[in-house]
Motif scaffolding. Sequence first.
Motif, PDB file in Angstrom:
ATOM      1  N   CYS A 114     -48.042 -24.374 -48.968  1.00  0.00           N
ATOM      2  CA  CYS A 114     -47.874 -23.437 -50.067  1.00  0.00           C
ATOM      3  C   CYS A 114     -48.154 -22.042 -49.512  1.00  0.00           C
ATOM      4  N   VAL A 115     -47.258 -21.107 -49.771  1.00  0.00           N
ATOM      5  CA  VAL A 115     -47.345 -19.782 -49.163  1.00  0.00           C
ATOM      6  C   VAL A 115     -47.168 -18.689 -50.214  1.00  0.00           C
ATOM      7  N   VAL A 116     -48.005 -17.659 -50.107  1.00  0.00           N
ATOM      8  CA  VAL A 116     -47.843 -16.433 -50.905  1.00  0.00           C
ATOM      9  C   VAL A 116     -47.567 -15.301 -49.925  1.00  0.00           C
ATOM     10  N   LEU A 117     -46.386 -14.695 -50.038  1.00  0.00           N
ATOM     11  CA  LEU A 117     -46.021 -13.574 -49.181  1.00  0.00           C
ATOM     12  C   LEU A 117     -46.162 -12.262 -49.943  1.00  0.00           C
ATOM     13  N   ASP A 118     -46.316 -11.190 -49.190  1.00  0.00           N
ATOM     14  CA  ASP A 118     -46.263  -9.849 -49.767  1.00  0.00           C
ATOM     15  C   ASP A 118     -44.791  -9.502 -49.945  1.00  0.00           C
ATOM     16  N   LEU A 119     -44.328  -9.500 -51.184  1.00  0.00           N
ATOM     17  CA  LEU A 119     -42.913  -9.266 -51.464  1.00  0.00           C
ATOM     18  C   LEU A 119     -42.568  -7.788 -51.566  1.00  0.00           C
ATOM     19  N   ASP A 120     -43.578  -6.932 -51.489  1.00  0.00           N
ATOM     20  CA  ASP A 120     -43.351  -5.487 -51.630  1.00  0.00           C
ATOM     21  C   ASP A 120     -43.345  -4.764 -50.297  1.00  0.00           C
ATOM     22  N   VAL A 121     -43.182  -5.500 -49.205  1.00  0.00           N
ATOM     23  CA  VAL A 121     -43.188  -4.866 -47.882  1.00  0.00           C
ATOM     24  C   VAL A 121     -41.901  -4.073 -47.666  1.00  0.00           C
ATOM     25  N   LEU A 122     -41.964  -3.119 -46.741  1.00  0.00           N
ATOM     26  CA  LEU A 122     -40.766  -2.408 -46.331  1.00  0.00           C
ATOM     27  C   LEU A 122     -39.851  -3.365 -45.579  1.00  0.00           C
ATOM     28  N   ASP A 123     -38.576  -3.029 -45.533  1.00  0.00           N
ATOM     29  CA  ASP A 123     -37.605  -3.924 -44.902  1.00  0.00           C
ATOM     30  C   ASP A 123     -37.993  -4.295 -43.475  1.00  0.00           C
ATOM     31  N   GLU A 124     -38.511  -3.319 -42.713  1.00  0.00           N
ATOM     32  CA  GLU A 124     -38.838  -3.598 -41.311  1.00  0.00           C
ATOM     33  C   GLU A 124     -40.050  -4.511 -41.151  1.00  0.00           C
ATOM     34  N   ALA A 145     -44.033 -19.837 -37.554  1.00  0.00           N
ATOM     35  CA  ALA A 145     -45.224 -20.369 -38.231  1.00  0.00           C
ATOM     36  C   ALA A 145     -46.418 -19.455 -38.001  1.00  0.00           C
ATOM     37  N   GLU A 146     -46.576 -18.969 -36.767  1.00  0.00           N
ATOM     38  CA  GLU A 146     -47.693 -18.068 -36.455  1.00  0.00           C
ATOM     39  C   GLU A 146     -47.528 -16.720 -37.153  1.00  0.00           C
ATOM     40  N   ILE A 147     -46.307 -16.208 -37.200  1.00  0.00           N
ATOM     41  CA  ILE A 147     -46.049 -14.937 -37.880  1.00  0.00           C
ATOM     42  C   ILE A 147     -46.322 -15.064 -39.375  1.00  0.00           C
ATOM     43  N   ILE A 148     -45.877 -16.166 -39.962  1.00  0.00           N
ATOM     44  CA  ILE A 148     -46.090 -16.399 -41.394  1.00  0.00           C
ATOM     45  C   ILE A 148     -47.578 -16.458 -41.712  1.00  0.00           C
ATOM     46  N   LYS A 149     -48.337 -17.204 -40.918  1.00  0.00           N
ATOM     47  CA  LYS A 149     -49.780 -17.312 -41.140  1.00  0.00           C
ATOM     48  C   LYS A 149     -50.465 -15.958 -41.038  1.00  0.00           C
ATOM     49  N   GLU A 150     -49.989 -15.139 -40.112  1.00  0.00           N
ATOM     50  CA  GLU A 150     -50.573 -13.818 -39.900  1.00  0.00           C
ATOM     51  C   GLU A 150     -50.242 -12.870 -41.051  1.00  0.00           C
ATOM     52  N   SER A 154     -51.727 -15.484 -48.483  1.00  0.00           N
ATOM     53  CA  SER A 154     -52.499 -16.733 -48.429  1.00  0.00           C
ATOM     54  C   SER A 154     -51.547 -17.883 -48.133  1.00  0.00           C
ATOM     55  N   TYR A 155     -52.069 -18.928 -47.498  1.00  0.00           N
ATOM     56  CA  TYR A 155     -51.287 -20.148 -47.313  1.00  0.00           C
ATOM     57  C   TYR A 155     -52.252 -21.327 -47.279  1.00  0.00           C
ATOM     58  N   ALA A 156     -51.740 -22.502 -47.595  1.00  0.00           N
ATOM     59  CA  ALA A 156     -52.548 -23.721 -47.558  1.00  0.00           C
ATOM     60  C   ALA A 156     -51.657 -24.901 -47.205  1.00  0.00           C
ATOM     61  N   ILE A 157     -52.255 -25.888 -46.549  1.00  0.00           N
ATOM     62  CA  ILE A 157     -51.550 -27.106 -46.156  1.00  0.00           C
ATOM     63  C   ILE A 157     -52.270 -28.294 -46.789  1.00  0.00           C
ATOM     64  N   ALA A 158     -51.496 -29.237 -47.307  1.00  0.00           N
ATOM     65  CA  ALA A 158     -52.074 -30.452 -47.896  1.00  0.00           C
ATOM     66  C   ALA A 158     -51.305 -31.663 -47.376  1.00  0.00           C
ATOM     67  N   GLU A 159     -51.975 -32.794 -47.298  1.00  0.00           N
ATOM     68  CA  GLU A 159     -51.302 -34.004 -46.821  1.00  0.00           C
ATOM     69  C   GLU A 159     -51.866 -35.252 -47.480  1.00  0.00           C
ATOM     70  N   LYS A 160     -51.040 -36.276 -47.529  1.00  0.00           N
ATOM     71  CA  LYS A 160     -51.443 -37.603 -47.986  1.00  0.00           C
ATOM     72  C   LYS A 160     -51.054 -38.610 -46.905  1.00  0.00           C
ATOM     73  N   SER A 161     -51.999 -39.473 -46.582  1.00  0.00           N
ATOM     74  CA  SER A 161     -51.824 -40.403 -45.469  1.00  0.00           C
ATOM     75  C   SER A 161     -50.872 -41.539 -45.832  1.00  0.00           C
ATOM     76  N   ASN A 162     -50.503 -42.319 -44.816  1.00  0.00           N
ATOM     77  CA  ASN A 162     -49.658 -43.485 -45.053  1.00  0.00           C
ATOM     78  C   ASN A 162     -50.362 -44.495 -45.961  1.00  0.00           C
ATOM     79  N   GLU A 163     -51.689 -44.619 -45.838  1.00  0.00           N
ATOM     80  CA  GLU A 163     -52.418 -45.549 -46.719  1.00  0.00           C
ATOM     81  C   GLU A 163     -52.329 -45.098 -48.183  1.00  0.00           C
TER      82      GLU A 163
END
Length: 279
Positions: A114-124, A145-150, A154-163
């Motif tokens: 889940c990712v929240v980006l700054d949508l008000d950035v300048l084009d560059e 992936a590294e650029i997005i995290k930087e 905010s961002y978050a990762i969630a997972e559910k196992s095979n069990e």
Amino acid sequence: MKDHNLKSGAYYMKNLLENLDKKSYKIIKEEFDNLNLTSKEDKEYLMEELLKDKRKNVIALGNKIKKELDALEKEKIRVKGMYDFDRGFAKGNLLAGVDEVGRGPLAGPIVSACVVLDLDVLDEDMIYYLNDSKKLNKKKREELAEIIKEKAISYAIAEKSNEEIDSLGISYCNNKVFLEGLEGLSVKPSIVLSDGYLIKDVQIENKSVIKGDTKSATIAAASIIAKVYRDNLMEKYGEQYPEYGFESNVGYGAQKHIDALKEFGPTKIHRMSFLKNIL
């Protein structure tokens, strides 16, 4: 040569352009290949100077830069459209994008980002090359992936196992990783865009977007982070269980994977509920 405000990498450009007409093409090409220009201004300046040369092979180097700049401009327009798409839903508020990877494999977890980006950035300052993660090669996904995290608010990762998938069902786990991804954010968005279908029991406004990872900047960003995380996890499982080819098939039912299942049986990361028609 006229004075030029030199930036990163431009020192070598200056050396290349000094006495350009007296240099052989071989030397020009070697110096050109060693350039690492990052600014559009420097690239445009170099292109103009090379295109003034009378030699066809030197002019071709200038046209190569022109082609790169034209492609970058097209990419800028494409990505701006993705940011504009999100802005239309955000209406000045925080917007999140969520996507999952690993719904269909025979082994390994299902993962969401889940990712929240700054949508008000300048084009560059937009994140270029955002797209459906499956349309990007491995190297590009990992770079992004590294650029997005930087750059993400905010961002978050969630997972559910095979069990958990076996005991709760894939649909429940798919929805749950969406919810947990949202809950893991350090900010509270007003709306969340999800790829393909709505999120059940979500407490904020939710809009589903068909092929959202090609239309929405935030969904595309989530798609990339989720895939990079899961692919790296499956590579580690590939080292632990080398017979199954997890490093390449990431748990999907490739022939090598099926053959290994029939010869060696399932591992601890297999989804037994997915293997009923195989074993």
